[in-house]
Write a protein that holds these residues in place. Sequence first.
Motif, PDB file in Angstrom:
ATOM      1  N   PRO A 182      37.242  30.680  36.361  1.00 13.12           N
ATOM      2  CA  PRO A 182      38.520  31.424  36.191  1.00 13.12           C
ATOM      3  C   PRO A 182      39.159  32.193  37.338  1.00 13.12           C
ATOM      4  CG  PRO A 182      36.636  32.760  35.523  1.00 13.12           C
ATOM      5  CD  PRO A 182      35.947  31.268  36.101  1.00 13.12           C
ATOM      6  N   ILE A 183      40.206  32.767  37.040  1.00 14.39           N
ATOM      7  CA  ILE A 183      40.834  33.551  38.296  1.00 14.39           C
ATOM      8  C   ILE A 183      39.864  34.577  38.542  1.00 14.39           C
ATOM      9  CG2 ILE A 183      42.945  35.162  38.581  1.00 14.39           C
ATOM     10  CD1 ILE A 183      44.456  33.104  37.081  1.00 14.39           C
ATOM     11  N   SER A 184      39.851  35.020  39.915  1.00 16.25           N
ATOM     12  CA  SER A 184      38.938  36.179  40.253  1.00 16.25           C
ATOM     13  C   SER A 184      39.215  37.538  39.578  1.00 16.25           C
ATOM     14  CB  SER A 184      38.895  36.340  41.744  1.00 16.25           C
ATOM     15  OG  SER A 184      37.756  37.297  42.310  1.00 16.25           O
ATOM     16  N   GLY A 185      38.441  38.127  38.852  1.00 13.01           N
ATOM     17  CA  GLY A 185      38.438  39.532  38.315  1.00 13.01           C
ATOM     18  C   GLY A 185      39.076  39.151  36.742  1.00 13.01           C
ATOM     19  N   HIS A 186      39.405  38.152  36.383  1.00 13.85           N
ATOM     20  CA  HIS A 186      39.777  38.080  34.862  1.00 13.85           C
ATOM     21  C   HIS A 186      38.360  38.192  34.058  1.00 13.85           C
ATOM     22  CE1 HIS A 186      44.006  36.053  35.159  1.00 13.85           C
ATOM     23  NE2 HIS A 186      43.785  37.075  35.834  1.00 13.85           N
ATOM     24  N   THR A 187      38.528  39.060  33.159  1.00 13.13           N
ATOM     25  CA  THR A 187      37.293  39.323  32.270  1.00 13.13           C
ATOM     26  C   THR A 187      37.263  38.125  31.081  1.00 13.13           C
ATOM     27  OG1 THR A 187      38.414  41.074  31.124  1.00 13.13           O
ATOM     28  CG2 THR A 187      37.050  41.591  32.999  1.00 13.13           C
ATOM     29  N   ALA A 188      38.500  37.929  30.597  1.00 15.41           N
ATOM     30  CA  ALA A 188      38.534  37.000  29.699  1.00 15.41           C
ATOM     31  C   ALA A 188      38.684  35.584  29.786  1.00 15.41           C
ATOM     32  CB  ALA A 188      39.647  37.365  28.502  1.00 15.41           C
ATOM     33  N   LEU A 189      38.090  34.852  29.146  1.00 17.65           N
ATOM     34  CA  LEU A 189      37.902  33.372  29.256  1.00 17.65           C
ATOM     35  C   LEU A 189      37.930  32.673  28.057  1.00 17.65           C
ATOM     36  CD1 LEU A 189      35.810  31.312  32.147  1.00 17.65           C
ATOM     37  CD2 LEU A 189      35.855  30.444  29.788  1.00 17.65           C
ATOM     38  N   TYR A 190      38.770  31.554  28.104  1.00 20.83           N
ATOM     39  CA  TYR A 190      38.722  30.618  26.653  1.00 20.83           C
ATOM     40  C   TYR A 190      38.796  29.345  27.078  1.00 20.83           C
ATOM     41  CZ  TYR A 190      41.751  35.031  26.392  1.00 20.83           C
ATOM     42  OH  TYR A 190      42.069  36.359  26.126  1.00 20.83           O
ATOM     43  N   TRP A 191      38.529  28.618  26.143  1.00 18.05           N
ATOM     44  CA  TRP A 191      38.267  27.175  26.068  1.00 18.05           C
ATOM     45  C   TRP A 191      39.276  26.787  24.795  1.00 18.05           C
ATOM     46  CZ3 TRP A 191      36.409  23.752  29.350  1.00 18.05           C
ATOM     47  CH2 TRP A 191      35.417  24.113  30.699  1.00 18.05           C
ATOM     48  N   VAL A 222      41.818  16.315  26.148  1.00 16.83           N
ATOM     49  CA  VAL A 222      41.804  17.292  27.331  1.00 16.83           C
ATOM     50  C   VAL A 222      41.363  18.681  26.941  1.00 16.83           C
ATOM     51  CG1 VAL A 222      43.214  18.435  29.124  1.00 16.83           C
ATOM     52  CG2 VAL A 222      43.831  16.182  28.239  1.00 16.83           C
ATOM     53  N   TYR A 223      40.203  18.972  27.834  1.00 23.12           N
ATOM     54  CA  TYR A 223      39.656  20.278  27.245  1.00 23.12           C
ATOM     55  C   TYR A 223      40.067  21.368  28.566  1.00 23.12           C
ATOM     56  CZ  TYR A 223      36.725  18.137  24.272  1.00 23.12           C
ATOM     57  OH  TYR A 223      36.213  17.395  23.108  1.00 23.12           O
ATOM     58  N   LEU A 224      41.032  22.401  28.103  1.00 21.72           N
ATOM     59  CA  LEU A 224      41.727  23.312  28.899  1.00 21.72           C
ATOM     60  C   LEU A 224      40.869  24.637  28.969  1.00 21.72           C
ATOM     61  CD1 LEU A 224      45.266  22.556  27.233  1.00 21.72           C
ATOM     62  CD2 LEU A 224      44.635  22.243  29.604  1.00 21.72           C
ATOM     63  N   CYS A 225      40.693  25.441  30.098  1.00 22.02           N
ATOM     64  CA  CYS A 225      40.350  26.549  30.231  1.00 22.02           C
ATOM     65  C   CYS A 225      41.447  27.492  30.477  1.00 22.02           C
ATOM     66  CB  CYS A 225      39.072  26.409  31.275  1.00 22.02           C
ATOM     67  SG  CYS A 225      38.429  28.174  31.636  1.00 22.02           S
ATOM     68  N   ALA A 226      41.188  28.793  30.115  1.00 22.46           N
ATOM     69  CA  ALA A 226      42.417  29.768  30.380  1.00 22.46           C
ATOM     70  C   ALA A 226      41.593  31.186  30.815  1.00 22.46           C
ATOM     71  CB  ALA A 226      43.523  29.819  29.381  1.00 22.46           C
ATOM     72  N   SER A 227      42.208  31.975  31.480  1.00 20.34           N
ATOM     73  CA  SER A 227      41.657  33.288  31.661  1.00 20.34           C
ATOM     74  C   SER A 227      42.740  34.124  31.452  1.00 20.34           C
ATOM     75  CB  SER A 227      40.830  33.355  33.059  1.00 20.34           C
ATOM     76  OG  SER A 227      41.710  33.266  34.017  1.00 20.34           O
ATOM     77  N   SER A 228      42.347  35.493  31.375  1.00 22.14           N
ATOM     78  CA  SER A 228      43.281  36.579  31.335  1.00 22.14           C
ATOM     79  C   SER A 228      42.479  37.710  31.836  1.00 22.14           C
ATOM     80  CB  SER A 228      43.685  36.714  29.650  1.00 22.14           C
ATOM     81  OG  SER A 228      44.374  38.026  29.281  1.00 22.14           O
ATOM     82  N   PRO A 229      43.321  38.689  32.430  1.00 24.79           N
ATOM     83  CA  PRO A 229      42.793  39.857  33.048  1.00 24.79           C
ATOM     84  C   PRO A 229      42.066  40.800  32.069  1.00 24.79           C
ATOM     85  CG  PRO A 229      45.276  39.816  33.350  1.00 24.79           C
ATOM     86  CD  PRO A 229      44.830  38.774  32.841  1.00 24.79           C
ATOM     87  N   ARG A 230      42.577  40.709  30.725  1.00 25.88           N
ATOM     88  CA  ARG A 230      42.299  41.556  29.908  1.00 25.88           C
ATOM     89  C   ARG A 230      42.052  40.988  28.650  1.00 25.88           C
ATOM     90  NH1 ARG A 230      46.420  43.238  32.292  1.00 25.88           N
ATOM     91  NH2 ARG A 230      48.252  43.441  31.123  1.00 25.88           N
ATOM     92  N   PRO A 231      41.437  41.285  27.650  1.00 23.87           N
ATOM     93  CA  PRO A 231      41.127  40.589  26.242  1.00 23.87           C
ATOM     94  C   PRO A 231      42.402  40.616  25.390  1.00 23.87           C
ATOM     95  CG  PRO A 231      39.801  42.552  26.253  1.00 23.87           C
ATOM     96  CD  PRO A 231      40.336  42.549  27.725  1.00 23.87           C
ATOM     97  N   GLY A 232      42.716  39.562  24.621  1.00 24.56           N
ATOM     98  CA  GLY A 232      43.681  39.610  23.627  1.00 24.56           C
ATOM     99  C   GLY A 232      44.864  38.855  24.256  1.00 24.56           C
ATOM    100  N   ALA A 233      45.465  38.213  23.097  1.00 26.82           N
ATOM    101  CA  ALA A 233      46.537  37.525  23.563  1.00 26.82           C
ATOM    102  C   ALA A 233      47.712  38.269  23.639  1.00 26.82           C
ATOM    103  CB  ALA A 233      46.464  36.284  22.549  1.00 26.82           C
TER     104      ALA A 233
END
Lengths: 113, 116
Positions: B25-34, B89-100
């Motif tokens: 994920p992007i460095s520092g992003h705490t949330a990760l999604y598949w 296609v398996y997609l991964c995503a990250s976010s700097p904090r939780p919650g869409a």
Amino acid sequence: DQQVKQNSPSLSVQEGRISILNCDYTNSMFDYFLWYKKYPAEGPTFLISISSIKDKNEDGRFTVFLNKSAKHLSLHIVPSQPGDSAVYFCAASALGSQGNLIFGKGTKLSVKP
Amino acid sequence: GAGVSQTPSNKVTEKGKYVELRCDPISGHTALYWYRQSLGQGPEFLIYFQGTGAADDSGLPNDRFFAVRPEGSVSTLKIQRTERGDSAVYLCASSPRPGANTGELFFGEGSRLTVL
């Protein structure tokens, strides 16, 4: 049973004109809506969002309208540009669902010069 | 680069084999999604990590699918006894904090899995 529906698989628009992409949802618990844009061989990228407490959100050429009573939202792009040609996904989330976005099947927009 | 990185970009395997897909994920992003995107469909949620723990794994289709994030950064999606229906296609995503409701998930380019 699809909770987020994009009934138009494709849309073709002339450059400079308005593009209107539509999205319907069935779950009344959805409280946040997003549009993502996807180019071939790339991941989706966030475009614009709207909270259920609003009925309009605008960002440059992009405006999203939300009609809660009709459970309908739309994305307006004006003026449309050839670089806007992509697949647009509508997504929704319910309060407390964290990252569990529910996506529609997408609408492929083609903007012709 | 500074974006979400997924490897491999393409994976072809035979039915019944084991597969691992990696997400950085992007460095520092705490949330990760598949997410998983099948042909003609939108992305479908699989699992969400906040730090090292799976906060929501309700989207995993069955017990052949498993994901880990042992150090709170890189994540691996593991698929056992692959079936042809796992092709997607398996997609991964990250976010700097939780919650869409942050408005943005930052997606990688995806790993295309083909099960023959």
